[in-house]
Design an enzyme around this catalytic site. Structure first.
Site, PDB file in Angstrom:
ATOM      1  N   TYR A  62      -9.025  58.628  64.631  1.00 46.10           N
ATOM      2  CA  TYR A  62      -7.786  59.078  63.995  1.00 46.10           C
ATOM      3  C   TYR A  62      -7.238  58.030  63.017  1.00 46.10           C
ATOM      4  CZ  TYR A  62      -2.974  59.678  62.938  1.00 46.10           C
ATOM      5  OH  TYR A  62      -1.813  59.739  62.214  1.00 46.10           O
ATOM      6  N   CYS A  79       9.718  60.252  59.916  1.00 46.73           N
ATOM      7  CA  CYS A  79      11.170  60.354  59.762  1.00 46.73           C
ATOM      8  C   CYS A  79      11.592  60.466  58.304  1.00 46.73           C
ATOM      9  CB  CYS A  79      11.868  59.176  60.424  1.00 46.73           C
ATOM     10  SG  CYS A  79      11.796  59.257  62.225  1.00 46.73           S
ATOM     11  N   ARG A  89      -1.590  57.633  66.644  1.00 45.81           N
ATOM     12  CA  ARG A  89      -1.699  56.227  67.024  1.00 45.81           C
ATOM     13  C   ARG A  89      -1.460  56.098  68.525  1.00 45.81           C
ATOM     14  NH1 ARG A  89       2.261  53.901  65.722  1.00 45.81           N
ATOM     15  NH2 ARG A  89       3.406  55.454  64.551  1.00 45.81           N
ATOM     16  N   ASP A 142       4.856  54.614  52.182  1.00 46.07           N
ATOM     17  CA  ASP A 142       4.727  54.169  53.575  1.00 46.07           C
ATOM     18  C   ASP A 142       4.843  52.660  53.761  1.00 46.07           C
ATOM     19  OD1 ASP A 142       4.250  55.150  56.305  1.00 46.07           O
ATOM     20  OD2 ASP A 142       2.370  54.052  56.223  1.00 46.07           O
ATOM     21  N   ARG A 159      -2.499  65.665  59.125  1.00 46.10           N
ATOM     22  CA  ARG A 159      -2.229  64.843  57.938  1.00 46.10           C
ATOM     23  C   ARG A 159      -3.063  65.286  56.740  1.00 46.10           C
ATOM     24  NH1 ARG A 159       1.547  60.254  58.549  1.00 46.10           N
ATOM     25  NH2 ARG A 159       2.179  60.483  60.719  1.00 46.10           N
TER      26      ARG A 159
HETATM   27  P1  GTP Z   1       4.778  58.598  58.448  1.00 47.19           P
HETATM   28  O1  GTP Z   1       3.709  58.989  57.488  1.00 47.19           O
HETATM   29  O2  GTP Z   1       4.422  58.936  59.866  1.00 47.19           O
HETATM   30  O3  GTP Z   1       5.184  57.176  58.335  1.00 47.19           O
HETATM   31  O4  GTP Z   1       6.042  59.584  58.189  1.00 47.19           O
HETATM   32  P2  GTP Z   1       7.166  59.653  57.052  1.00 47.19           P
HETATM   33  O5  GTP Z   1       8.279  58.711  57.380  1.00 47.19           O
HETATM   34  O6  GTP Z   1       6.566  59.538  55.714  1.00 47.19           O
HETATM   35  O7  GTP Z   1       7.757  61.127  57.287  1.00 47.19           O
HETATM   36  P3  GTP Z   1       7.692  62.438  56.364  1.00 47.19           P
HETATM   37  O8  GTP Z   1       8.355  62.246  55.043  1.00 47.19           O
HETATM   38  O9  GTP Z   1       6.296  62.909  56.355  1.00 47.19           O
HETATM   39  O10 GTP Z   1       8.597  63.457  57.197  1.00 47.19           O
HETATM   40  C1  GTP Z   1       8.286  63.821  58.512  1.00 47.19           C
HETATM   41  C2  GTP Z   1       9.073  65.019  58.949  1.00 47.19           C
HETATM   42  O11 GTP Z   1      10.469  64.844  58.700  1.00 47.19           O
HETATM   43  C3  GTP Z   1       8.668  66.289  58.213  1.00 47.19           C
HETATM   44  O12 GTP Z   1       8.548  67.320  59.156  1.00 47.19           O
HETATM   45  C4  GTP Z   1       9.802  66.562  57.275  1.00 47.19           C
HETATM   46  O13 GTP Z   1       9.937  67.918  57.033  1.00 47.19           O
HETATM   47  C5  GTP Z   1      11.005  65.967  57.999  1.00 47.19           C
HETATM   48  N1  GTP Z   1      12.029  65.477  57.037  1.00 47.19           N
HETATM   49  C6  GTP Z   1      11.822  64.639  56.005  1.00 47.19           C
HETATM   50  N2  GTP Z   1      12.958  64.437  55.289  1.00 47.19           N
HETATM   51  C7  GTP Z   1      13.921  65.166  55.903  1.00 47.19           C
HETATM   52  C8  GTP Z   1      15.313  65.366  55.650  1.00 47.19           C
HETATM   53  O14 GTP Z   1      15.904  64.828  54.725  1.00 47.19           O
HETATM   54  N3  GTP Z   1      15.982  66.188  56.520  1.00 47.19           N
HETATM   55  C9  GTP Z   1      15.350  66.779  57.566  1.00 47.19           C
HETATM   56  N4  GTP Z   1      16.083  67.566  58.363  1.00 47.19           N
HETATM   57  N5  GTP Z   1      14.031  66.626  57.833  1.00 47.19           N
HETATM   58  C10 GTP Z   1      13.325  65.829  57.022  1.00 47.19           C
HETATM   59  C1  SPV Z   2       2.738  56.357  60.810  1.00 45.52           C
HETATM   60  O1  SPV Z   2       2.526  56.759  61.966  1.00 45.52           O
HETATM   61  O2  SPV Z   2       3.732  55.650  60.522  1.00 45.52           O
HETATM   62  C2  SPV Z   2       1.815  56.746  59.727  1.00 45.52           C
HETATM   63  C3  SPV Z   2       0.583  57.415  60.072  1.00 45.52           C
HETATM   64  O3  SPV Z   2       2.090  56.460  58.574  1.00 45.52           O
HETATM   65  S1  SPV Z   2      -0.625  56.326  60.713  1.00 45.52           S
HETATM   66  O4  SPV Z   2      -1.532  55.969  59.644  1.00 45.52           O
HETATM   67  O5  SPV Z   2      -1.291  57.050  61.763  1.00 45.52           O
HETATM   68  O6  SPV Z   2       0.028  55.135  61.210  1.00 45.52           O
HETATM   69 MN    MN Z   3       4.058  55.378  58.432  1.00 44.10          MN
END
Ligand code: GTP
Ligand code: SPV
Ligand code: MN
Length: 589
Positions: free
Chosen positions: A199, A252, A70, A279, A373
């Site tokens: 993207y 995160c 983004r 999400d 992704r």
């Molecule tokens: P968006 O799709 O961008 O909104 O991301 P999201 O909030 O769904 O994040 P996601 O669950 O994909 O995690 C992103 C990163 O954080 C990955 O590299 C994970 O491995 C790491 N991660 C997730 N949960 C944990 C946790 O509990 N501890 C640690 N250390 N890392 C974590």
């Molecule tokens: C985020 O960035 O929080 C996502 C991926 O979930 S995107 O669709 O690129 O916003």
């Molecule tokens: Mn997101």
């Protein structure tokens, strides 16, 4: 044409006249039509079909190397009054913005096809669902929207013949020119214009653009909420399910938490976790006065790197069929995909995310982009909730905020009440990630994880949260804050995270049911260390104590940072929140 709705037809005609595509294809959502598009995209190499035995129905796509996340600095909220966009959003006068972009769209689809995509955010027929129409010149967008939304002619049926209540999305890849990239929202016109990107978050207009930026604005006006939140259910051994929603900034941990696998101690006791969303949540008070949530999406657009059988088994399983991979490494030996953190065995004969030959055993470069992704259908998820398609949504017991904080924030704390919870959410801060272009690892304020996604003035958004609390009264969910990312002096994460985060969720649910006491600290209620179940973990009670430590000096700095952050909202900052800040400072002494 799939509809007689004159508002749709008139708008599509206007956009066709502007973009001048060679042809217009209405997407009905049928497999026959989708297969035809898959074949075309394969032919032009836009999509690479993967090993159909190992990954049936799966494709790989690479975006331009300058177009992988983004772009917050090129994202605009165009309201007639500048102050309605607020101090955090980029703003431009709508007339000026239309005038600037119209020539860029003029003739942009000459030699191309325009696809007209009707879609529903939310289960078709749900009182919480909303209709959108996206016009795009990208087959990749059509195929992703098919996974991420309820796409096709049924969405039009839901709109009816006369309604004007649909979100108008116009997307063109144009030349993928980063200098001319614009992601623009006109909340007062229900309109989104996106140009020069291919993207995900910039072009799948149902996702962040509609389901958060436009929807947050609609929610404020219509008495509901659109939040950057996962939704999960925890089923106890008696078969009762309690639902939690949680807002963490991009990359995160939402997808991970939403699909967590319970640690052995809970699994053997008979607990189960169900994923409703990973999400986005749309939340509205139900007839019984509680807050109900739906996931407006129909799939997961998840971060690939770090996803493996141990960290997120359910996400990995979800990607084994009918999935589109974007910007991961292409293993040429068996025509599959690979990314950092999938396993310890990178392919030697591969193509990296930029399209260059790549030897994973020797190269110091990354094979997959950090924001690569997968787009996977929700039905693939082994733990998808039986309530996933429930038009009424699920009742939320607890809401959680959280971010990446190396030091300040403890593992978990509970807010004193709703307004204090809004304060906690509004003051969230987190280290930035690869999900957006720009520096990574810088701490910034990201209120409710909505900083990049709030479609109106952030101060008014806080006020809307306060109002929702008044409306919900004692039926409001309890509000908590978590931090999985505290580090030791060597920079290692102290808390094991992932599935073990359930141990914290269990304390949260116990608090919601008044089953466990808490310790009052200046920042909120914390668990007694012994109330976090660490059975089966190789950390001890002292480590938990350390994770729960509230360093008053750091928190005094934090309060000063909050004060500075709040100043930009001027008189649009609700008094309730300035009072909360005052009270926090007093408690810190
Ligand atoms: P968006 O799709 O961008 O909104 O991301 P999201 O909030 O769904 O994040 P996601 O669950 O994909 O995690 C992103 C990163 O954080 C990955 O590299 C994970 O491995 C790491 N991660 C997730 N949960 C944990 C946790 O509990 N501890 C640690 N250390 N890392 C974590
Ligand atoms: C985020 O960035 O929080 C996502 C991926 O979930 S995107 O669709 O690129 O916003
Ligand atoms: Mn997101």
């Amino acid at each position: 044409m799939l509809t007689n709705n004159q508002n749709v037809l008139k708008w599509v005609d206007e956009m066709v006249a502007l973009c001048k595509p060679d042809q217009v294809v209405w997407i009905d959502g049928s497999e026959a039509q989708l297969n035809e598009l898959r074949a075309q995209a394969t032919e032009t190499k836009e999509m690479i079909p993967l090993n159909q035995e190992k990954l049936p129905g799966c494709y790989l796509h690479r975006t331009d190397p300058t177009d992988v996340a983004r772009v917050e600095d090129r994202t605009f909220i165009c309201t007639r009054k500048e102050e309605d966009a607020g101090p955090i959003n980029n703003w431009c006068d709508p007339k000026e913005m239309y005038a600037k972009l119209t020539p860029m769209y003029d003739g942009v689809m000459k030699g191309r096809t325009m696809y007209v995509i009707p879609y529903s955010m939310g289960p078709i027929g749900s009182p919480l669902a909303k209709v959108g129409v996206e016009l795009t010149d990208s087959i990749y967008v059509v195929l992703n929207m098919d996974i991420m939304t309820r796409m096709g002619k049924d969405a039009f049926e839901n709109l009816g013949e006369t309604s004007n209540d649909f979100v108008r999305g116009l997307h063109s890849k144009a030349d993928i020119d980063p200098e001319k990239r614009y992601i623009v929202h006109f909340p007062e016109d229900n309109t989104i214009w996106s140009i020069n990107s291919g993207y995900g978050g910039n072009v799948l207009l149902g996702k962040k653009c509609f389901a958060l930026r436009i929807a947050s604005y609609q929610g404020k006006n219509e008495g509901w909420m659109a939040e950057h939140m996962l939704i999960l259910g925890i089923e106890n051994p008696q078969g009762e399910v309690k639902y939690i929603s949680a807002a963490f900034p991009s990359a995160c941990g939402k997808t991970n938490l939403a699909m967590l696998i319970p640690p052995e101690v809970y699994k053997k006791a008979g607990y189960k976790v169900w994923t409703v969303g990973d999400d986005i949540a749309w939340l509205k008070p139900g007839e019984d006065g509680r807050l109900y949530a739906i996931n407006p999406e129909n799939g997961f657009f998840g971060v690939a790197p770090g996803t493996n059988a141990k960290s997120n088994f359910n996400a990995l399983e979800s990607t084994k069929k009918n999935t589109i991979f974007t910007n991961v490494a292409h293993n040429m030996d068996d025509n599959t995909v690979w990314w950092e953190g999938l396993d310890k065995n990178p392919p030697e004969n591969a193509i990296d995310w930029k399209g260059n030959p790549w030897n994973g055993k020797e190269s110091t470069e990354k094979g997959a982009h950090p924001n690569s992704r997968f787009t996977a259908p929700a039905v693939n998820c082994p733990c998808i909730s039986p309530e996933f398609n429930n038009p009424q949504g699920v009742p939320i017991s607890a809401m959680i905020f959280g971010g990446r904080r190396a030091k300040t924030a403890p593992l978990v704390y509970q807010s004193f009440d709703w307004n204090h919870g809004v304060f906690v959410g509004s003051t969230m801060a987190s280290e930035t990630t690869a999900a957006a272009t720009g520096a990574v690892g810088v701490v910034r304020r990201d209120p409710m994880a909505m900083r990049p996604f709030c479609g109106y003035h952030m101060g008014d958004y806080f006020a809307h949260w306060i109002e929702m609390g008044e409306k919900l009264g004692d039926k409001a969910p309890k509000i908590f804050n978590v931090n999985w990312f505290r580090t030791d002096d060597e920079g290692h994460f102290i808390w094991p995270g992932f599935g073990d985060n359930m141990r914290v969720l269990m304390w949260i649910l116990d608090r919601c049911e008044n089953k466990v006491d808490a310790v009052e600290t200046p920042i909120g209620y914390e668990p007694k260390p012994e109330d976090i179940n660490i059975e089966g973990l190789d950390i001890d009670l002292d480590t938990v104590k350390g994770l729960l430590d509230v360093d008053k000096d750091l928190w005094r700095e934090e309060a000063a940072g909050i004060e500075e952050f709040y100043q930009q909202f001027g008189d649009r900052l609700p008094e309730e929140l300035s009072n909360q800040l005052k009270a926090l400072k007093e408690r810190l002494g």
